[in-house]
Motif scaffolding. Structure first.
Motif, PDB file in Angstrom:
ATOM      1  N   ASN A   1       2.270  -2.465   5.432  1.00 49.15           N
ATOM      2  CA  ASN A   1       2.973  -3.312   4.472  1.00 49.15           C
ATOM      3  C   ASN A   1       3.871  -4.368   5.097  1.00 49.15           C
ATOM      4  OD1 ASN A   1       1.865  -2.117   2.183  1.00 49.15           O
ATOM      5  ND2 ASN A   1       3.350  -0.453   2.244  1.00 49.15           N
TER       6      ASN A   1
ATOM      7  N   PHE B   1       0.832  -1.195   0.000  1.00 47.85           N
ATOM      8  CA  PHE B   1       0.000   0.000   0.000  1.00 47.85           C
ATOM      9  C   PHE B   1       0.872   1.252   0.000  1.00 47.85           C
ATOM     10  CE2 PHE B   1      -2.483  -3.272   2.283  1.00 47.85           C
ATOM     11  CZ  PHE B   1      -3.484  -3.426   1.327  1.00 47.85           C
ATOM     12  N   GLY B   2       0.451   2.227  -0.777  1.00 48.58           N
ATOM     13  CA  GLY B   2       1.199   3.480  -0.821  1.00 48.58           C
ATOM     14  C   GLY B   2       2.377   3.364  -1.764  1.00 48.58           C
ATOM     15  N   ASP B   3       3.089   4.461  -1.888  1.00 52.67           N
ATOM     16  CA  ASP B   3       4.188   4.559  -2.827  1.00 52.67           C
ATOM     17  C   ASP B   3       5.465   4.079  -2.145  1.00 52.67           C
ATOM     18  OD1 ASP B   3       5.899   5.216  -4.821  1.00 52.67           O
ATOM     19  OD2 ASP B   3       5.755   7.381  -4.541  1.00 52.67           O
ATOM     20  N   THR B   4       5.902   2.875  -2.469  1.00 56.28           N
ATOM     21  CA  THR B   4       7.076   2.316  -1.796  1.00 56.28           C
ATOM     22  C   THR B   4       8.132   1.884  -2.800  1.00 56.28           C
ATOM     23  OG1 THR B   4       6.548  -0.042  -1.872  1.00 56.28           O
ATOM     24  CG2 THR B   4       5.429   1.274  -0.189  1.00 56.28           C
ATOM     25  N   GLY B   5       9.227   1.411  -2.252  1.00 56.65           N
ATOM     26  CA  GLY B   5      10.326   0.926  -3.078  1.00 56.65           C
ATOM     27  C   GLY B   5       9.964  -0.319  -3.864  1.00 56.65           C
ATOM     28  N   LEU B   6       8.834  -0.915  -3.575  1.00 54.66           N
ATOM     29  CA  LEU B   6       8.413  -2.095  -4.328  1.00 54.66           C
ATOM     30  C   LEU B   6       7.375  -1.727  -5.387  1.00 54.66           C
ATOM     31  CD1 LEU B   6       8.118  -4.715  -1.449  1.00 54.66           C
ATOM     32  CD2 LEU B   6      10.040  -4.211  -2.927  1.00 54.66           C
TER      33      LEU B   6
ATOM     34  N   GLU C   1       6.211  -8.447   3.770  1.00 59.10           N
ATOM     35  CA  GLU C   1       6.719  -8.555   2.386  1.00 59.10           C
ATOM     36  C   GLU C   1       7.977  -9.415   2.374  1.00 59.10           C
ATOM     37  OE1 GLU C   1       5.992  -7.724  -0.676  1.00 59.10           O
ATOM     38  OE2 GLU C   1       4.049  -6.808  -0.236  1.00 59.10           O
ATOM     39  N   ILE C   2       7.782 -10.698   2.592  1.00 63.75           N
ATOM     40  CA  ILE C   2       8.945 -11.569   2.744  1.00 63.75           C
ATOM     41  C   ILE C   2       9.539 -11.992   1.405  1.00 63.75           C
ATOM     42  CG2 ILE C   2       7.751 -13.795   2.748  1.00 63.75           C
ATOM     43  CD1 ILE C   2       9.523 -14.593   5.132  1.00 63.75           C
TER      44      ILE C   2
ATOM     45  N   HIS D   1      10.799 -10.541  -1.012  1.00 66.66           N
ATOM     46  CA  HIS D   1      11.947  -9.863  -1.599  1.00 66.66           C
ATOM     47  C   HIS D   1      13.214  -9.995  -0.791  1.00 66.66           C
ATOM     48  CE1 HIS D   1       9.288  -8.218  -4.576  1.00 66.66           C
ATOM     49  NE2 HIS D   1       8.437  -7.953  -3.607  1.00 66.66           N
ATOM     50  N   ILE D   2      13.170 -10.761   0.279  1.00 69.82           N
ATOM     51  CA  ILE D   2      14.404 -10.913   1.031  1.00 69.82           C
ATOM     52  C   ILE D   2      15.246 -12.025   0.403  1.00 69.82           C
ATOM     53  CG2 ILE D   2      13.272 -10.129   3.142  1.00 69.82           C
ATOM     54  CD1 ILE D   2      13.429 -12.922   4.175  1.00 69.82           C
TER      55      ILE D   2
END
Lengths: 391, 391
Positions: B242, B159-164, B245-246, B248-249
């Motif tokens: 958020n 949710f929202g503007d993030t690095g993902l 968000e596992i 991307h690790i």
DNA sequence: GCGTTAACTCAACTTTCTTGAGTGTTCAAG
DNA sequence: CTTGAACACTCAAGAAAGTTGAGTTAACGC
């Protein structure tokens, strides 16, 4: 697989009042000084109710009048503030070779801190030492025991018999029985037990850089490396009290997998420098090495920052915290250096433009961080409304 | 760096009663059927108070009498149980190409589930579709809207503007404004928004293998891989919603670092098999490949299990959960295979002899897992006492 | 059989909150 | 300078929800 329901209490007038008192204290603490009407609006209570509660708190000595403030039209606001000497908290940090204690007042100001070496790390010895230290602290500061609201205890984890048992940082004799109960019996006080990282996090939340934050993480440099987690204003303990054991997870440093703790911890820097022929025994040594720009130390700091970057990616993506704080038994300058050289992961939910806090901040450092954190556990409890939690 | 205090409400008689009602419902739900005295003991309320509350709940149609049970001496216990048709919950899962809905009753039994394709993924289209689906569901099941307690919405994060941001799973137009508010206005119902993993976790807690657990993790196989976290009985959302968000690790598979999601997810298995010349489009394809012991699939499963082992180490050491559940849009047999071939890390706080649950369990699988989880969010709220939380 | 045990009800009482009227102070408009 | 609106706070009455203690009912066990 029988599961027991976590005990929760129903609301009755008495418990409601206690909840409301804590709510009022918390509201005042947050803004420093506040009037009745303001608190009423924040809490959804009537002015009259807040008035009654405040007169109770005044009588109990937890609040003081703080003059009037005339803000615009209307009757000037009669303001109230927390009374610093309205209550005290005792903080204890137990390490294998010594016990650290702190006595702080209701607003978190330390009145006394001290360190006592342990002759051995047996359970009985520790309980006796802590008990004696409490008496000593009370008599030195002339604080009556009746005003002590509780004791926070920081102990090295993990608690219970786990796959990490056998690590050298442990204390013998604590794996059986509830440590909180042992201390509560010994000290005759409400007791809160936490690990060092969570305690440091709560200290930061009560009086440090995390004031008012409800969701953040704290990376604590101790013997090893611990993760303190605050979610929704509460420290995350996990099902068995062992959450935050971040030291043993694998991260990538220079394209090679290593245990996080071997890359960034006090033991790690000592071991690395020893391998280069440099001996350090305490934080002062590290400080002087750093001010003389010691080449080996800078190399270590560089790889510590790399490891931290991986850890940061994991923490941010799993918790989405408001910020991550770095602190503990490591000199300010070194922490600042690490922070400056840590690459903030791009692919992270924390990489967002609307942040209010930096992604990585330095918290309180020094030897007493966790001890003061232990005391902060008590304060936290005093300012947190909990109608339902059974103890 | 101004921080606002999370709004919390004071206790008054009305809110106390509401809290106590939920407490009573929760106590009854936990044991299935209970008498007044039993509930009084569990809640710290007087029998009389529980009696009054129960007669309220009977009048509101949330409870039914369930006969008497004579247990030992004394007057036989008049028992009460949750009335299944006392209330309903609407669950919605929004995906880029379709909307899934479920209508479940107060005990969690699904009355209707269906899938509707989306002509496009615009915000307005989705809101209209969901609204129409709600009307459709209500008329098909003859459930009066007044008995609907709320809607749970599962949406792909972050949710929202993030690095993902920029990942292909996203929906356009949702990054601004509060999704919950949009749905609440459209549906005229209390709305709870969560990601798929947290919703699945709550479903498992309400009616699945995690019944009664307060601290556990859920690894959800969706498009990617999500982590649902329940701490202290509440889903962990993180500061900006958020958490979890596992995918991307970085984990280690065959001594090489890879993104977790590239090693274990539906997209991952499809991509891997496509690279081997095997095309799969749905779960049935996977099932038949597995029953014919397809070599390529087995290789993929093996490396997925390896990746999972690393992920498990991270999850267990950071959260110390009671258990980790594997579920989502992946066939049972494959999940079971992965679980059987996952090495449980030795050096973990979860490796302890006094466990009540296995470290790794299979949860509900199938396409509707998250949708039913969405509905479970509403039920969870109905059975969770919250005196203080402002909405 | 009969006393003990335990769940439940009734009625009186207590605590705490809310409500609405009233008071005092300040600011701003006329 | 007067007057009225705005606002914080108090007082007293009323309402909501809890507790307490005495009484009722049913089952068990000696």
């Amino acid at each position: 697989m029988v599961t027991t329901l976590k005990p929760q209490l129903g609301a009755n007038p008495e418990r409601a009042r206690s909840h409301n008192k804590q709510l009022v204290l918390r509201a005042i603490r947050h803004v420093g000084t506040a009037g009745r009407a303001e608190i009423a609006r924040a809490s959804g209570l009537s002015t009259q109710a807040v008035s009654n509660i405040i007169s109770d708190l005044l009588r109990e000595g937890l609040l003081v009048e703080q003059g009037v403030r005339s803000a615009g039209r209307g009757l000037p606001v009669q303001q109230y503030a927390i009374k610093p000497d309205g209550g005290y908290a005792f903080g204890v940090e137990v390490r294998p070779t010594a016990v650290f204690i702190a006595l702080v007042d209701l607003v978190g100001t330390p009145l006394l801190t001290q360190r006592t070496p342990l002759v051995d790390a047996q359970k009985a010895t520790i309980l006796d030492t802590v008990s004696a230290q409490l008496d000593d602290a009370l008599s030195k500061t002339h604080v009556p025991k009746a005003l002590l609201m509780g004791a926070g205890i920081v102990m090295p984890g993990p608690f219970g018999d786990t796959g990490l048992t056998g690590a050298d940082s442990e204390l013998p004799g604590w794996n059986t029985g509830d440590p909180a109960e042992s201390f509560a019996n010994e000290l005759d006080l409400p007791v809160f037990v936490e690990n060092d990282a969570n305690a440091a996090a709560m200290a930061e939340r009560m009086n440090g850089v995390a004031r008012g934050l409800d969701d953040f993480a704290y990376l604590y440099f101790g013997q090893g490396l611990g993760l303190g987690l605050v979610q929704n204003g509460q420290a995350v303990q996990g099902a068995f009290g062992n959450a935050g054991e971040i030291g043993h997870i694998t991260v990538i440093v220079q394209d090679r997998p290593v245990e996080l703790e071997t890359a960034t911890s006090r033991l790690s820097v000592q071991a690395y420098l020893a391998g280069q022929g440099v001996t350090v025994t305490d934080m002062d040594d590290l400080n002087s090495l750093y001010s003389s720009a010691n080449r080996h130390l800078l190399v270590w700091l560089d790889q510590a920052a790399q490891a931290l970057s991986s850890a940061l990616s994991i923490i941010e993506n799993l918790f989405d915290p408001q910020t991550v704080i770095l602190g503990g038994a490591m000199p300010d300058d070194l922490l600042d250096h690490i922070i400056a050289h840590t690459v903030l992961p791009e692919r992270s939910v924390a990489n967002r433009p609307d942040r209010t806090h930096p992604r990585l901040m330095r918290g309180t450092s020094g030897r007493m961080t966790a001890t003061l954190g232990a005391a902060a556990l008590v304060l936290h409890q005093a300012f947190t409304p909990t109608i339902a939690e059974a103890r």
